[in-house]
Design a protein around this motif. Structure first.
Motif, mmCIF file in Angstrom:
data_model
loop_
_atom_site.group_PDB
_atom_site.id
_atom_site.type_symbol
_atom_site.label_atom_id
_atom_site.label_comp_id
_atom_site.label_asym_id
_atom_site.label_seq_id
_atom_site.Cartn_x
_atom_site.Cartn_y
_atom_site.Cartn_z
ATOM 1 N N THR A 18 -4.860 8.282 8.867
ATOM 2 C CA THR A 18 -4.593 8.253 7.423
ATOM 3 C C THR A 18 -3.128 7.953 7.110
ATOM 4 O O THR A 18 -2.820 7.471 6.033
ATOM 5 C CB THR A 18 -4.996 9.590 6.766
ATOM 6 N N ALA A 21 -2.373 4.174 6.019
ATOM 7 C CA ALA A 21 -2.957 3.540 4.833
ATOM 8 C C ALA A 21 -1.993 2.515 4.225
ATOM 9 O O ALA A 21 -2.374 1.384 3.930
ATOM 10 C CB ALA A 21 -3.326 4.607 3.803
ATOM 11 N N TYR A 22 -0.733 2.931 4.064
ATOM 12 C CA TYR A 22 0.245 2.016 3.460
ATOM 13 C C TYR A 22 0.500 0.816 4.376
ATOM 14 O O TYR A 22 0.462 -0.342 3.930
ATOM 15 C CB TYR A 22 1.561 2.765 3.205
ATOM 16 N N ALA A 23 0.721 1.121 5.664
ATOM 17 C CA ALA A 23 1.083 0.055 6.609
ATOM 18 C C ALA A 23 -0.026 -0.990 6.741
ATOM 19 O O ALA A 23 0.245 -2.195 6.720
ATOM 20 C CB ALA A 23 1.393 0.670 7.973
ATOM 21 N N VAL A 24 -1.270 -0.526 6.850
ATOM 22 C CA VAL A 24 -2.389 -1.464 7.018
ATOM 23 C C VAL A 24 -2.525 -2.341 5.778
ATOM 24 O O VAL A 24 -2.671 -3.566 5.879
ATOM 25 C CB VAL A 24 -3.706 -0.703 7.310
ATOM 26 N N SER A 25 -2.440 -1.714 4.623
ATOM 27 C CA SER A 25 -2.562 -2.484 3.394
ATOM 28 C C SER A 25 -1.400 -3.482 3.279
ATOM 29 O O SER A 25 -1.592 -4.629 2.874
ATOM 30 C CB SER A 25 -2.560 -1.516 2.215
ATOM 31 N N ALA A 26 -0.221 -3.035 3.667
ATOM 32 C CA ALA A 26 0.962 -3.901 3.575
ATOM 33 C C ALA A 26 0.816 -5.144 4.450
ATOM 34 O O ALA A 26 1.100 -6.264 4.008
ATOM 35 C CB ALA A 26 2.208 -3.113 3.976
ATOM 36 N N ALA A 292 -10.291 -0.103 8.938
ATOM 37 C CA ALA A 292 -9.557 0.173 7.693
ATOM 38 C C ALA A 292 -8.200 0.823 7.931
ATOM 39 O O ALA A 292 -7.244 0.557 7.209
ATOM 40 C CB ALA A 292 -10.396 1.061 6.791
ATOM 41 N N LEU A 293 -8.118 1.680 8.932
ATOM 42 C CA LEU A 293 -6.893 2.452 9.142
ATOM 43 C C LEU A 293 -6.542 2.487 10.623
ATOM 44 O O LEU A 293 -7.374 2.160 11.458
ATOM 45 C CB LEU A 293 -7.089 3.888 8.629
ATOM 46 N N MET B 30 -3.940 8.732 -0.223
ATOM 47 C CA MET B 30 -4.196 7.672 0.757
ATOM 48 C C MET B 30 -4.439 6.334 0.051
ATOM 49 O O MET B 30 -3.880 5.304 0.421
ATOM 50 C CB MET B 30 -5.436 8.071 1.572
ATOM 51 N N GLU B 33 -1.252 5.038 -1.463
ATOM 52 C CA GLU B 33 -0.383 4.405 -0.460
ATOM 53 C C GLU B 33 -0.855 2.993 -0.154
ATOM 54 O O GLU B 33 -0.065 2.057 -0.040
ATOM 55 C CB GLU B 33 -0.424 5.220 0.842
ATOM 56 N N ALA B 34 -2.181 2.868 0.003
ATOM 57 C CA ALA B 34 -2.737 1.546 0.331
ATOM 58 C C ALA B 34 -2.579 0.572 -0.833
ATOM 59 O O ALA B 34 -2.452 -0.631 -0.620
ATOM 60 C CB ALA B 34 -4.213 1.688 0.706
ATOM 61 N N SER B 35 -2.581 1.085 -2.054
ATOM 62 C CA SER B 35 -2.507 0.203 -3.230
ATOM 63 C C SER B 35 -1.100 -0.346 -3.475
ATOM 64 O O SER B 35 -0.948 -1.453 -3.996
ATOM 65 C CB SER B 35 -2.929 0.963 -4.490
ATOM 66 N N ARG B 112 -11.434 6.659 2.348
ATOM 67 C CA ARG B 112 -11.450 5.632 3.407
ATOM 68 C C ARG B 112 -12.162 4.375 2.913
ATOM 69 O O ARG B 112 -11.722 3.260 3.183
ATOM 70 C CB ARG B 112 -12.126 6.167 4.671
ATOM 71 N N VAL B 115 -9.921 2.648 0.538
ATOM 72 C CA VAL B 115 -8.817 1.936 1.206
ATOM 73 C C VAL B 115 -9.281 0.546 1.663
ATOM 74 O O VAL B 115 -8.563 -0.451 1.503
ATOM 75 C CB VAL B 115 -8.259 2.763 2.390
#
Lengths: 337, 162
Positions: A18, A21-26, A292-293, B30, B33-35, B112, B115
């Protein structure tokens, strides 16, 4: 010391997915602009190398439009990818096995440059873990103690060999072997299965290439013992023995390993084997797009960018030498998209 | 031992809002952060991302509703110190568990899915409604837990006859 077999390795370290989340989306946002197969097709069909650069510019690459600046552009592109990965990843150290080879290259290049009265950092490559200034200062002032292990001892040893014997090849062999061992050690230390498996593939491929070249040039067992590193997917002793017996014996041994399909290509073209290895690494990342993560999407981002850069380099070199489109296409690596 | 019943009921009420809110805060965080990287790239995608981010937040609300219902039923909101027998307290405690644990787990799992939905919003905006629907499906199970807890809490006085 023989390496542990796969089943004995401790690759069970659980990362807190978890956190990613930021890194994967980035990185996934960045991958929107990644080169796709259609872009590669356009570049192959482009009439000149400058037309290829224009296509890259339209995809957001920082090209000056001059073919003489291509190496700088590609190096900057990869460095920027690494910088971004380090910025967004919760634990950037996990990905060090993929760039460690550049530090070893820089050490080799730095020592040789100093001994040849060139600027030490003239041939440094990026990205790397040891800052260029630190490496430059260490090799110029002959203060290898300033470098972290194993570069400190290795630097001393290489410098000593070059000064005493001037044997550049032997010095390179020692550095390359250290690079292979250290890459695998770092990959194992991460406890991440994907990072280890890909590093293992790169190390195994490098060992196979060393053994193959040694077999072709009839190198002795003593040389092979020093040059060939260990990895879990190859029986080092058997490979060395086979390589000393010749190319046929080596290929026969390799046909019993998991690299049989790739090593069959060695008979015709070592570069085809390299392409097979690169494609196999990309194949390992195929299902990562559904994850996803976790660390896997970040690994795919960096290695995907490396594959893009490799393809751009191949296309530009082929355009400069006037290779026809089918010949270029046969050299192109699989992309991660 | 008269106080044991009220203690159990309050522990249940506290668990229902605490655990469900832990799940929701983790989930909303979570997805948030992903957004962020998607918003940096294209702020016009905010509305779809907001829906995805809000989805794991509902579980905390369900937990709070159950907590309030328990407090109302046992008379804690009235300002008096109520007494409750052990059996009734235990019933309230167990009635709170579905929304507490179901809410917490579903919020994290829903996050999840959300995300992955953020990736869809980033890469294929036209398909982002499908991602929102996928994330909404997880909500169904949080809702089941909430309804189960609520029905139990509402019917406990009738069962015990108090």
């Amino acid at each position: 010391m023989p390496r542990k077999h796969g089943k004995d390795l401790n690759l069970t370290k659980k990362t807190n997915e978890t956190q990613y989340a930021y890194a994967v989306s980035a990185v996934r946002v960045r991958q929107i602009k990644a080169l796709e197969t259609s872009d590669i097709d356009r570049m192959i069909a482009a009439p000149t190398d400058t037309a290829v650069l224009s296509i890259l510019e339209s995809k957001g690459w920082h090209s000056t439009g001059r073919i003489s600046d291509v190496n700088d552009m590609l190096e900057k592109e990869l460095s920027e990818t690494w910088r971004y990965l380090s910025e967004v990843a919760p634990d950037p150290a996990l990905f060090i096995p993929f760039i460690l080879k550049n530090d070893f290259h820089n050490l080799k290049a730095g020592i040789k440059s100093v001994l040849s009265d060139y600027e030490a950092d003239e041939y440094f490559v990026l990205p790397c873990t040891i800052p260029s200034d630190t490496m430059k200062k260490a090799v110029e002032e002959n203060r290898f103690d300033d470098l972290p292990a194993p570069f400190d001892q290795l630097g001393e040893e290489m410098y000593d060999i070059l000064v005493r014997t001037g044997d550049g090849q032997w010095s390179d062999v020692i550095a390359d072997r250290a690079a292979l061992d250290e890459t695998l050690r770092c990959a194992e230390k991460t406890g991440d299965e994907l990072i280890f498996r890909i590093s293992e593939l790169f190390v195994a491929a490098a060992n196979i290439k060393i053994a193959f070249r040694s077999a072709r040039f009839g190198k002795k067992e003593e040389f092979l013992e020093r040059a060939v590193g260990s990895c879990t997917s190859l029986d080092r002793d058997r490979m060395i023995k086979a390589a000393t017996e010749g190319v046929s014996a080596l290929l026969e041994y390799l046909s019993t390993t998991e690299y049989a399909d790739g090593t069959a290509l060695l008979k015709t073209s070592p570069s085809d084997f390299e392409r097979w290895c690169d494609d196999r690494a990309m194949g390992m990342l195929e299902n990562v797009r559904y994850i996803a993560l976790g660390t896997a999407p970040l690994v795919a981002y960096y290695l995907g960018k490396e594959a893009e850069i490799r393809n751009v380099r191949i296309i530009l070199a082929a355009k400069q030498s006037g290779l026809p489109a089918p010949a270029i296409r046969s050299r192109i690596r699989r992309l991660y998209v | 031992m008269d106080f044991l019943g009220i203690i159990l009921a309050v522990i249940g009420a506290a668990l229902s809002v605490t655990l469900a809110s832990i799940g929701s805060s983790k989930g909303v965080g979570m997805v948030g952060e992903a957004s962020t990287p998607v918003l940096i790239d294209d702020p016009s995608k905010f509305s779809r991302l907001l829906i995805l981010q809000l989805l794991p937040g509902t579980q905390g609300l369900y937990g709070l509703v159950v907590t309030v219902m328990v407090m109302l039923n046992i008379g804690l909101l009235g300002g008096n110190a109520p007494t409750l027998d052990f059996k009734t307290g235990l019933l309230y405690f167990f009635a709170c568990l579905p929304v507490a644990f179901g809410g917490m787990t579903s919020a994290i799992l829903q996050a999840r899915v959300a995300v992955t939905g953020v990736t869809v919003v980033a890469k294929k905006y036209s398909d982002s409604t499908k991602a929102i629907i996928s994330a909404t499906l997880v909500e169904f199970y949080a809702l089941l837990c909430f309804i189960a807890s609520l029905l139990m809490v509402m019917n406990i006085p009738a069962v015990t006859g108090t």
